[in-house]
Design an enzyme around this catalytic site. Structure first.
Site, PDB file in Angstrom:
ATOM      1  N   GLY A  86      40.247  45.493  37.793  1.00 25.64           N
ATOM      2  CA  GLY A  86      41.727  45.357  37.655  1.00 25.64           C
ATOM      3  C   GLY A  86      42.420  45.895  36.554  1.00 25.64           C
ATOM      4  N   ILE A  87      43.369  45.118  36.163  1.00 29.21           N
ATOM      5  CA  ILE A  87      44.252  45.437  34.989  1.00 29.21           C
ATOM      6  C   ILE A  87      43.241  45.221  33.588  1.00 29.21           C
ATOM      7  CG2 ILE A  87      46.114  44.559  33.356  1.00 29.21           C
ATOM      8  CD1 ILE A  87      47.644  43.684  35.820  1.00 29.21           C
ATOM      9  N   ARG A 106      32.833  36.975  33.777  1.00 29.90           N
ATOM     10  CA  ARG A 106      32.079  36.155  34.435  1.00 29.90           C
ATOM     11  C   ARG A 106      31.023  36.921  35.254  1.00 29.90           C
ATOM     12  NH1 ARG A 106      34.807  30.942  36.842  1.00 29.90           N
ATOM     13  NH2 ARG A 106      32.609  30.329  37.074  1.00 29.90           N
ATOM     14  N   ASP A 111      32.714  31.422  30.110  1.00 25.49           N
ATOM     15  CA  ASP A 111      33.645  30.787  31.095  1.00 25.49           C
ATOM     16  C   ASP A 111      34.808  30.475  30.021  1.00 25.49           C
ATOM     17  OD1 ASP A 111      35.031  28.892  32.645  1.00 25.49           O
ATOM     18  OD2 ASP A 111      33.277  27.661  33.088  1.00 25.49           O
ATOM     19  N   GLY A 142      42.487  35.681  34.384  1.00 25.91           N
ATOM     20  CA  GLY A 142      42.949  34.518  35.012  1.00 25.91           C
ATOM     21  C   GLY A 142      42.569  34.551  36.475  1.00 25.91           C
ATOM     22  N   TYR A 149      50.521  28.781  39.055  1.00 26.91           N
ATOM     23  CA  TYR A 149      50.217  30.225  38.161  1.00 26.91           C
ATOM     24  C   TYR A 149      51.266  30.784  37.456  1.00 26.91           C
ATOM     25  CZ  TYR A 149      49.312  35.175  38.153  1.00 26.91           C
ATOM     26  OH  TYR A 149      49.139  36.253  37.537  1.00 26.91           O
ATOM     27  N   LYS A 206      51.649  31.227  33.333  1.00 23.74           N
ATOM     28  CA  LYS A 206      52.093  32.565  32.729  1.00 23.74           C
ATOM     29  C   LYS A 206      53.102  32.515  32.093  1.00 23.74           C
ATOM     30  CE  LYS A 206      48.509  34.990  34.446  1.00 23.74           C
ATOM     31  NZ  LYS A 206      47.639  35.632  33.626  1.00 23.74           N
ATOM     32  N   ILE A 258      51.034  45.483  41.196  1.00 27.47           N
ATOM     33  CA  ILE A 258      50.257  46.552  40.754  1.00 27.47           C
ATOM     34  C   ILE A 258      49.224  46.864  41.845  1.00 27.47           C
ATOM     35  CG2 ILE A 258      48.218  47.278  39.013  1.00 27.47           C
ATOM     36  CD1 ILE A 258      50.992  45.992  37.821  1.00 27.47           C
TER      37      ILE A 258
END
Length: 245
Positions: free
Chosen positions: A24-25, A45, A59, A88, A151, A155, A184
Site C-alpha cells: 500500500g502507501i 510483519r 511488532d 497501522g 481508528y 490517527k 486511496i
C-alpha cells in the site's frame, strides 16, 4: 531476522526508515525514497518488500522489538535521519459493540507504536542535530467515521504528537509533520462495488481516489531540505474531502 531485497542506492543517500513498507502507501513511499537515492529500511510483519529496501521484522506493540529493529538498521545502514511512521491497523466496529480489546489494539499499533518508533529515532536525530519525522494519519482522524472511533482517535492523536515533538525538538533541526490521506486507489478499494465507489467519489471534490504515489510525493517533500521550515503541519492528500479541518 532481516530481509534485504537487492539493496541499491547512493552511499551518500540519507538513511530512511518507513514502517510497514511491504504494501500500500508504505510501499509507494519506500519506493520513492529508493528511487531518489536514499538508503531505505523498514520494520514490517510479513510479505515481500520493494527492491532496494532493507527489512527487519518487528511488532509495533513491543518496545523491545522496535528498539532491536532500529539497532539492526543502524548497524546495516547507519543512524536513521528520516522516519516515516506508516504502519497501522483497523478494527472497525460500532461504538456500542466495540470491545476494550478492539479499541486498545488499534491505539497500541497506530498511536503508541508510532510513539515507540519516534522515541527511538529521536535519540539518533538529536545527536545528528537534524531529522525528519513524518506520521501517516488519515482524513478519518480529522473528519471522523462511523464505526471508527478507535481508528479516528489513533490517527487524531498523531497531530498532537507531531506538534508536541515540534515544540520539544524544533530547535535541534528536527521537524515533525503529519500527512492525512483520504481514499486511496488500492486493491481493497478496487474490490468495492461500483455503486459504492461512485458514492464515495461523489463526496470528494476531486471526483476520484488518490494514487499511493501522490501520498508518497507529499511525504518525500516533507522529508526534504526544502521543507526544513515546515513543522507541526497537517498536509491532507484527500482531494478536498476534509478541507477546513
Amino acid at each position: 531476522m532481516t530481509q534485504v531485497q537487492a539493496q541499491e542506492g547512493s552511499a551518500e543517500g540519507r538513511v530512511v526508515l518507513v514502517t510497514g513498507a511491504n504494501r500500500g502507501i508504505g510501499r509507494a513511499i519506500a519506493e520513492r525514497f529508493v528511487a531518489q537515492g536514499d538508503r531505505v529500511a523498514t520494520i514490517y510483519r510479513s510479505g515481500e518488500l520493494p527492491k532496494g529496501v532493507f527489512g527487519v521484522k518487528g511488532d509495533m506493540t513491543s518496545s523491545e522489538q522496535v528498539d532491536a529493529a532500529f539497532a539492526e538498521v543502524e548497524k546495516e545502514l547507519g543512524p536513521v535521519e528520516v522516519l516515516v511512521a506508516n504502519a497501522g491497523i483497523t478494527k472497525d466496529q460500532l461504538l456500542m459493540r466495540m470491545s476494550d480489546d478492539e479499541f486498545e489494539q488499534v491505539i497500541d499499533v497506530n498511536l503508541t507504536g508510532t510513539f515507540r518508533c519516534v522515541r527511538r529515532a529521536s535519540k539518533g536525530m538529536i545527536r545528528l542535530r537534524k531529522g525528519r519525522i513524518v506520521m501517516i494519519s488519515s482524513v478519518i482522524g480529522l473528519f471522523g467515521g462511523p464505526g471508527q472511533v478507535n481508528y479516528a482517535a489513533s490517527k487524531a492523536g498523531l497531530v498532537g504528537m507531531a506538534r508536541s515533538i515540534t515544540r520539544e525538538l524544533g530547535g535541534r533541526g528536527i521537524t515533525a509533520n503529519v500527512v492525512a490521506p483520504g481514499f486511496i486507489e488500492t486493491a481493497m478499494t478496487a474490490e468495492l462495488p461500483e455503486d459504492t465507489q461512485k458514492k464515495y467519489k461523489s463526496t470528494i471534490p476531486a471526483g476520484r481516489f488518490a494514487q499511493p504515489e501522490e501520498v508518497a510525493a507529499a511525504v518525500t517533500f516533507l522529508a526534504s531540505d526544502e521543507a526544513g521550515y515546515i513543522s507541526g503541519a497537517v498536509i491532507p492528500v484527500d482531494g478536498g474531502l476534509g478541507m477546513g479541518h
